[in-house]
Write a protein that holds these residues in place. Structure first.
Motif, PDB file in Angstrom:
ATOM      1  N   UNK A 109      -2.046  30.878  21.107  1.00 12.32           N
ATOM      2  CA  UNK A 109      -3.373  31.489  20.969  1.00 12.32           C
ATOM      3  C   UNK A 109      -3.892  31.357  19.534  1.00 12.32           C
ATOM      4  N   UNK A 110      -2.991  31.535  18.564  1.00 12.03           N
ATOM      5  CA  UNK A 110      -3.380  31.360  17.156  1.00 12.03           C
ATOM      6  C   UNK A 110      -3.796  29.909  16.918  1.00 12.03           C
ATOM      7  N   UNK A 111      -3.023  28.974  17.466  1.00  9.32           N
ATOM      8  CA  UNK A 111      -3.370  27.554  17.328  1.00  9.32           C
ATOM      9  C   UNK A 111      -4.770  27.309  17.873  1.00  9.32           C
ATOM     10  N   UNK A 112      -5.066  27.845  19.046  1.00 11.76           N
ATOM     11  CA  UNK A 112      -6.371  27.598  19.669  1.00 11.76           C
ATOM     12  C   UNK A 112      -7.535  28.227  18.912  1.00 11.76           C
ATOM     13  N   UNK A 113      -7.307  29.369  18.253  1.00  9.96           N
ATOM     14  CA  UNK A 113      -8.388  29.973  17.459  1.00  9.96           C
ATOM     15  C   UNK A 113      -8.937  28.946  16.473  1.00  9.96           C
ATOM     16  N   UNK A 114      -8.044  28.171  15.858  1.00 16.10           N
ATOM     17  CA  UNK A 114      -8.470  27.208  14.843  1.00 16.10           C
ATOM     18  C   UNK A 114      -8.723  25.813  15.407  1.00 16.10           C
ATOM     19  N   UNK A 115      -7.972  25.425  16.441  1.00 14.88           N
ATOM     20  CA  UNK A 115      -8.150  24.088  17.019  1.00 14.88           C
ATOM     21  C   UNK A 115      -9.463  23.979  17.780  1.00 14.88           C
TER      22      UNK A 115
END
Length: 190
Positions: A109-115
């Motif tokens: 989820x953290x990855x997707x916030x920025x990706x």
């Protein structure tokens, strides 16, 4: 209401782009394309409307664990900010807790916030590492992102087999070469 207005405006802009490249946006195969592209763009950039705090929520726990935790092969999909073409690959995240852990499902989820923003791979890697450091204050954080960029494959240099690898290390991962080497060894592809 804001979302509907935004999607409607995006749809009009896509229709205009189709006209500018010499296409007929009223032909059968393209009639719904502006709306589909607008919807896809909203989905692919939804990270602008998210924060790390929201996606982590209450999933931080006090825990005396102090050994390395690694989540490997997190799928990454993003859009290059230079050409708005996709890049995709995998993120590998490790941290050494300092009395606090986070639910492992929060890493993707953290990855997707920025990706899910217009992005540079280098910035994406740093943002993930910084977000974990800010949220957990761990002894160390390591992030590696491996990605294939369609802007390098479909246009420009047209190199089909190139892969970009970026890393960000903080704390023990930066100061202790043994910790860094363990992380890098454990994240290598099998």
């Amino acid at each position: 209401m804001e979302e509907a207005v935004s999607e409607e405006r995006l749809s009009r802009l896509v229709r205009e782009q189709l006209e500018l490249i010499g296409e007929d946006p009223d032909r059968e195969g393209l009639v719904r394309t502006p709306a589909r592209v607008a919807s896809a763009l909203e989905f692919l950039t939804r990270g602008y409307g998210q924060t790390v705090e929201e996606v982590i929520g209450t999933a931080i726990f006090e825990e005396p664990h102090d050994s390395m935790v690694i989540v490997k092969d997190i799928e990454v999909y993003s859009l290059c900010e230079h050409h708005m073409l996709p890049f995709f690959g995998k993120a590998h995240i490790a941290y050494i807790p300092n009395g606090r852990i986070v639910g492992i499902s929060k890493f993707p989820r953290i990855v997707d916030v920025f990706a899910r923003r217009l992005q540079l791979q280098e910035r994406l890697t740093e943002q993930i590492a910084q977000a974990i450091e800010d949220a957990l204050n761990p002894q160390g954080v390591g992030v590696v992102v491996e990605a294939i960029h369609l802007c390098m494959m479909m246009r420009g240099v047209e190199k089909q087999n190139s892969k970009t690898i970026t890393s960000a290390v903080r704390g023990l991962f930066r100061r202790d070469h043994r910790t860094r080497e363990e992380f890098l060894r454990l994240t290598r592809s099998d």
